[in-house]
Scaffold this motif. Structure first.
Motif, PDB file in Angstrom:
ATOM      1  N   LEU A 157       0.837  -1.197   0.000  1.00  0.00           N
ATOM      2  CA  LEU A 157       0.000   0.000   0.000  1.00  0.00           C
ATOM      3  C   LEU A 157       0.875   1.251   0.000  1.00  0.00           C
ATOM      4  O   LEU A 157       0.674   2.173  -0.803  1.00  0.00           O
ATOM      5  N   THR A 158       1.849   1.290   0.895  1.00  0.00           N
ATOM      6  CA  THR A 158       2.716   2.461   1.004  1.00  0.00           C
ATOM      7  C   THR A 158       3.563   2.636  -0.248  1.00  0.00           C
ATOM      8  O   THR A 158       3.785   3.757  -0.711  1.00  0.00           O
ATOM      9  N   ARG A 159       4.010   1.525  -0.803  1.00  0.00           N
ATOM     10  CA  ARG A 159       4.801   1.578  -2.032  1.00  0.00           C
ATOM     11  C   ARG A 159       3.991   2.219  -3.157  1.00  0.00           C
ATOM     12  O   ARG A 159       4.499   3.057  -3.920  1.00  0.00           O
ATOM     13  N   MET A 160       2.735   1.848  -3.273  1.00  0.00           N
ATOM     14  CA  MET A 160       1.901   2.400  -4.336  1.00  0.00           C
ATOM     15  C   MET A 160       1.603   3.876  -4.102  1.00  0.00           C
ATOM     16  O   MET A 160       1.608   4.683  -5.028  1.00  0.00           O
ATOM     17  N   LEU A 161       1.329   4.231  -2.858  1.00  0.00           N
ATOM     18  CA  LEU A 161       1.079   5.644  -2.541  1.00  0.00           C
ATOM     19  C   LEU A 161       2.327   6.476  -2.820  1.00  0.00           C
ATOM     20  O   LEU A 161       2.243   7.584  -3.369  1.00  0.00           O
ATOM     21  N   ASP A 162       3.480   5.941  -2.464  1.00  0.00           N
ATOM     22  CA  ASP A 162       4.747   6.634  -2.706  1.00  0.00           C
ATOM     23  C   ASP A 162       4.989   6.814  -4.195  1.00  0.00           C
ATOM     24  O   ASP A 162       5.558   7.812  -4.631  1.00  0.00           O
ATOM     25  N   GLY A 163       4.538   5.841  -4.984  1.00  0.00           N
ATOM     26  CA  GLY A 163       4.745   5.901  -6.428  1.00  0.00           C
ATOM     27  C   GLY A 163       3.735   6.741  -7.162  1.00  0.00           C
ATOM     28  O   GLY A 163       3.822   6.902  -8.376  1.00  0.00           O
ATOM     29  N   GLY A 164       2.744   7.282  -6.450  1.00  0.00           N
ATOM     30  CA  GLY A 164       1.771   8.159  -7.092  1.00  0.00           C
ATOM     31  C   GLY A 164       0.467   7.503  -7.486  1.00  0.00           C
ATOM     32  O   GLY A 164      -0.296   8.056  -8.285  1.00  0.00           O
ATOM     33  N   ALA A 165       0.179   6.325  -6.940  1.00  0.00           N
ATOM     34  CA  ALA A 165      -1.099   5.674  -7.251  1.00  0.00           C
ATOM     35  C   ALA A 165      -2.259   6.521  -6.733  1.00  0.00           C
ATOM     36  O   ALA A 165      -2.140   7.208  -5.721  1.00  0.00           O
ATOM     37  N   ASP A 166      -3.372   6.464  -7.420  1.00  0.00           N
ATOM     38  CA  ASP A 166      -4.580   7.190  -7.013  1.00  0.00           C
ATOM     39  C   ASP A 166      -5.148   6.539  -5.749  1.00  0.00           C
ATOM     40  O   ASP A 166      -5.610   5.399  -5.786  1.00  0.00           O
ATOM     41  N   ALA A 167      -5.125   7.266  -4.646  1.00  0.00           N
ATOM     42  CA  ALA A 167      -5.591   6.706  -3.381  1.00  0.00           C
ATOM     43  C   ALA A 167      -7.087   6.377  -3.426  1.00  0.00           C
ATOM     44  O   ALA A 167      -7.540   5.464  -2.727  1.00  0.00           O
ATOM     45  N   LYS A 168      -7.843   7.099  -4.230  1.00  0.00           N
ATOM     46  CA  LYS A 168      -9.278   6.785  -4.356  1.00  0.00           C
ATOM     47  C   LYS A 168      -9.454   5.412  -5.014  1.00  0.00           C
ATOM     48  O   LYS A 168     -10.335   4.641  -4.630  1.00  0.00           O
ATOM     49  N   TYR A 169      -8.619   5.145  -5.997  1.00  0.00           N
ATOM     50  CA  TYR A 169      -8.666   3.824  -6.626  1.00  0.00           C
ATOM     51  C   TYR A 169      -8.302   2.748  -5.605  1.00  0.00           C
ATOM     52  O   TYR A 169      -8.962   1.702  -5.521  1.00  0.00           O
ATOM     53  N   LEU A 170      -7.269   3.005  -4.816  1.00  0.00           N
ATOM     54  CA  LEU A 170      -6.856   2.038  -3.800  1.00  0.00           C
ATOM     55  C   LEU A 170      -7.966   1.814  -2.783  1.00  0.00           C
ATOM     56  O   LEU A 170      -8.187   0.691  -2.332  1.00  0.00           O
ATOM     57  N   SER A 171      -8.674   2.881  -2.405  1.00  0.00           N
ATOM     58  CA  SER A 171      -9.753   2.725  -1.425  1.00  0.00           C
ATOM     59  C   SER A 171     -10.863   1.840  -1.974  1.00  0.00           C
ATOM     60  O   SER A 171     -11.447   1.031  -1.247  1.00  0.00           O
ATOM     61  N   ARG A 172     -11.130   1.953  -3.282  1.00  0.00           N
ATOM     62  CA  ARG A 172     -12.150   1.084  -3.894  1.00  0.00           C
ATOM     63  C   ARG A 172     -11.693  -0.366  -3.898  1.00  0.00           C
ATOM     64  O   ARG A 172     -12.490  -1.286  -3.648  1.00  0.00           O
ATOM     65  N   ARG A 173     -10.417  -0.577  -4.172  1.00  0.00           N
ATOM     66  CA  ARG A 173      -9.910  -1.943  -4.170  1.00  0.00           C
ATOM     67  C   ARG A 173      -9.922  -2.542  -2.763  1.00  0.00           C
ATOM     68  O   ARG A 173     -10.147  -3.737  -2.589  1.00  0.00           O
ATOM     69  N   ILE A 174      -9.673  -1.716  -1.763  1.00  0.00           N
ATOM     70  CA  ILE A 174      -9.701  -2.196  -0.378  1.00  0.00           C
ATOM     71  C   ILE A 174     -11.107  -2.639   0.001  1.00  0.00           C
ATOM     72  O   ILE A 174     -11.298  -3.668   0.660  1.00  0.00           O
ATOM     73  N   VAL A 175     -12.109  -1.873  -0.433  1.00  0.00           N
ATOM     74  CA  VAL A 175     -13.502  -2.282  -0.179  1.00  0.00           C
ATOM     75  C   VAL A 175     -13.784  -3.615  -0.867  1.00  0.00           C
ATOM     76  O   VAL A 175     -14.409  -4.511  -0.293  1.00  0.00           O
ATOM     77  N   ARG A 176     -13.303  -3.767  -2.072  1.00  0.00           N
ATOM     78  CA  ARG A 176     -13.499  -5.018  -2.805  1.00  0.00           C
ATOM     79  C   ARG A 176     -12.837  -6.185  -2.066  1.00  0.00           C
ATOM     80  O   ARG A 176     -13.405  -7.278  -1.978  1.00  0.00           O
ATOM     81  N   MET A 177     -11.646  -5.962  -1.526  1.00  0.00           N
ATOM     82  CA  MET A 177     -10.957  -7.027  -0.780  1.00  0.00           C
ATOM     83  C   MET A 177     -11.799  -7.492   0.402  1.00  0.00           C
ATOM     84  O   MET A 177     -11.859  -8.689   0.702  1.00  0.00           O
ATOM     85  N   ALA A 178     -12.435  -6.528   1.077  1.00  0.00           N
ATOM     86  CA  ALA A 178     -13.251  -6.869   2.246  1.00  0.00           C
ATOM     87  C   ALA A 178     -14.392  -7.802   1.851  1.00  0.00           C
ATOM     88  O   ALA A 178     -14.666  -8.795   2.539  1.00  0.00           O
ATOM     89  N   TRP A 179     -15.044  -7.521   0.752  1.00  0.00           N
ATOM     90  CA  TRP A 179     -16.172  -8.338   0.324  1.00  0.00           C
ATOM     91  C   TRP A 179     -15.717  -9.677  -0.260  1.00  0.00           C
ATOM     92  O   TRP A 179     -16.401 -10.689  -0.108  1.00  0.00           O
ATOM     93  N   GLU A 180     -14.570  -9.670  -0.941  1.00  0.00           N
ATOM     94  CA  GLU A 180     -14.135 -10.897  -1.619  1.00  0.00           C
ATOM     95  C   GLU A 180     -13.464 -11.887  -0.677  1.00  0.00           C
ATOM     96  O   GLU A 180     -13.673 -13.096  -0.802  1.00  0.00           O
ATOM     97  N   ASP A 181     -12.650 -11.397   0.250  1.00  0.00           N
ATOM     98  CA  ASP A 181     -11.797 -12.301   1.012  1.00  0.00           C
ATOM     99  C   ASP A 181     -12.128 -12.429   2.493  1.00  0.00           C
ATOM    100  O   ASP A 181     -11.620 -13.320   3.154  1.00  0.00           O
ATOM    101  N   ILE A 182     -12.944 -11.528   3.020  1.00  0.00           N
ATOM    102  CA  ILE A 182     -13.363 -11.630   4.424  1.00  0.00           C
ATOM    103  C   ILE A 182     -14.834 -11.989   4.491  1.00  0.00           C
ATOM    104  O   ILE A 182     -15.241 -12.910   5.178  1.00  0.00           O
TER     105      ILE A 182
END
Length: 437
Positions: A268-293
């Motif tokens: 996560l930190t690596r992607m933020l440091d590299g300039g990834a869109d944090a809004k995109y990451l937040s959407r993927r995190i929500v998806r992880m919650a539904w898919e894997d938990i």
């Protein structure tokens, strides 16, 4: 103090230090070491079309040029960013002229993935006829970005980012040729290597900037503090739309799924440091919650949604803390893909199954005619039943067996869910007389 660049060539450092032969190449030992594929290709005496796939600054252009010089071929270079069909046609005319003079041609296309399908197709006849030996370079997966017809006519070689030790070899080579008056102290070289991030071209550019800054400041001792003040040290290597981006997203997701909070935080930190869109990451995190938990810990979905909302309100960098804590929670939460699997199984079934009618007792009956037709007749209102459960009732289409798509895992809340479902199934069996003599 002597001028640091009295003897420096006019060409950029990256060009001045470009290897003149295969033995001078730093890195890619898996391809050019003794007995390795590219080394054997060079030693064979017969070049072949190839695609060099790897991150920026790892030697793709260098290897293409060495291919031409090793075999005595003429070298024509195109950049797919700036070239079009007209440039391809002109290059082929030049190749024909070369052939008339008894010279063969290497056609090098940098960033071949930038050519569209018709432009790539335009190369095929000339590659097939042998007019040119094609060498393409790409930072993107050629399986997705290069036409299958062209791909089938070229050998793909995968180049790797340079290691820290290999980059340090490059620093020494630069110091022996151009930066002879500079002394690097402390962790200065490690600092440069760290910011180069596996990219030889970036490292040489940083070294060149260092030399220029040192000359302007009239110093010849370089330490980390000087580098921090004198250079613009960019973020780590990161491609917001390419393979590197999706590889890191994959690593983040798999670290969460694998219940490793430190690894999840790293990616996560690596992607933020590299300039990834944090809004995109937040959407993927929500998806992880539904898919894997899933239902093993419903709080995970709520926390992931709350983190996304928090980021929307606070932005960067404050809102990134919410994403980090969400990732930690998801990593340590009990895991279940039971809901994910059930949904996918249901979708697959619906796609291949026929259109089944809604059973009469489950149909809506808003009109007198519908009631006369029996819609909703014999429906059992669950709240009027013992325990608010109509034991033995059916809710699937007539003739359809219980598919059993949802299978709770023995973790987290789904342990209780499994117990509840087992109890309800037992009530159904009793109501239907299953197991009775």
């Amino acid at each position: 103090m002597a001028d640091l660049f009295d003897s420096a060539p006019a060409a950029p450092l990256a060009e001045a230090l470009r290897p003149a032969n295969l033995d001078e190449v730093i890195g890619q030992s898996h391809l050019i070491g003794p007995g390795k594929p590219l080394r054997l290709a060079f030693e064979s005496g017969k070049p072949h079309s190839m695609i060099l796939w790897g991150p920026p600054g790892v030697g793709k252009t260098t290897l293409a040029r060495l291919t031409a010089s090793a075999f005595g071929y003429e070298f024509i270079a195109l950049s797919a960013v700036f070239s079009g069909v007209k440039d391809i046609r002109a290059s082929m005319e030049q190749a024909e002229h070369n052939l008339a003079l008894g010279k063969k041609t290497i056609l090098f296309v940098d960033e071949i993935h930038r050519f569209n399908k018709s432009q790539q197709d335009g190369l095929l006849p000339f590659v097939e006829s042998g007019l040119v030996t094609f060498v393409g370079a790409t930072t993107e997966n050629p399986s997705f970005e290069v036409n299958s017809a062209l791909l089938s006519r070229a050998q793909v070689y995968v180049l790797q980012a340079l290691t820290d030790d290999e980059l340090k070899q490059l620093v020494e080579r630069a110091r022996e040729t151009v930066l002879t008056h500079l002394t690097f102290e402390g962790a200065a070289i490690d600092t440069l290597v760290g910011y180069a991030d596996g990219d030889a071209r970036r490292l040489l550019n940083l070294l060149e900037q260092t030399g220029t800054a040192a000359r302007a400041a009239k110093v010849d001792v370089i330490d980390p503090a000087f580098l921090q003040n004198a250079l613009t040290l960019n973020a780590r290597r990161f491609d917001k739309g390419g393979d590197n981006f999706y590889d890191q997203i994959s690593a983040l997701h798999k670290s969460v799924r694998g219940s490793n909070p430190d690894a999840a935080l790293y990616w996560l930190t690596r992607m933020l440091d590299g300039g990834a869109d944090a809004k995109y990451l937040s959407r993927r995190i929500v998806r992880m919650a539904w898919e894997d938990i899933g239902l093993a810990d419903p709080r995970a979905m709520q926390l992931a949604n709350d983190a996304a909302t928090t980021y929307e309100r606070l932005g960067s960098p404050e809102g990134e803390l919410a994403l980090a804590q969400a990732v930690i929670y998801l990593a340590i939460a009990p895991k279940s893909n039971a809901g994910y699997n059930a949904y996918n199984a249901a979708r697959a079934f619906i796609k291949r199954d026929k259109s089944r009618e809604v059973p009469i007792h489950l149909r809506n009956a808003p009109t007198k005619l519908m009631k006369e037709l029996g819609h909703g007749k014999a429906y059992r209102y669950a709240h009027d039943e013992p325990g608010a459960y109509a034991a033995g009732e059916t809710y699937l289409p007539d003739g359809m067996a219980e598919p059993g798509w949802y299978q709770p895992v023995p973790r987290g809340l789904e342990v209780k869910i499994a117990e509840k479902l087992a109890h309800l199934r037992d009530l159904d069996d009793r109501a239907r007389g299953v197991g009775e003599d």
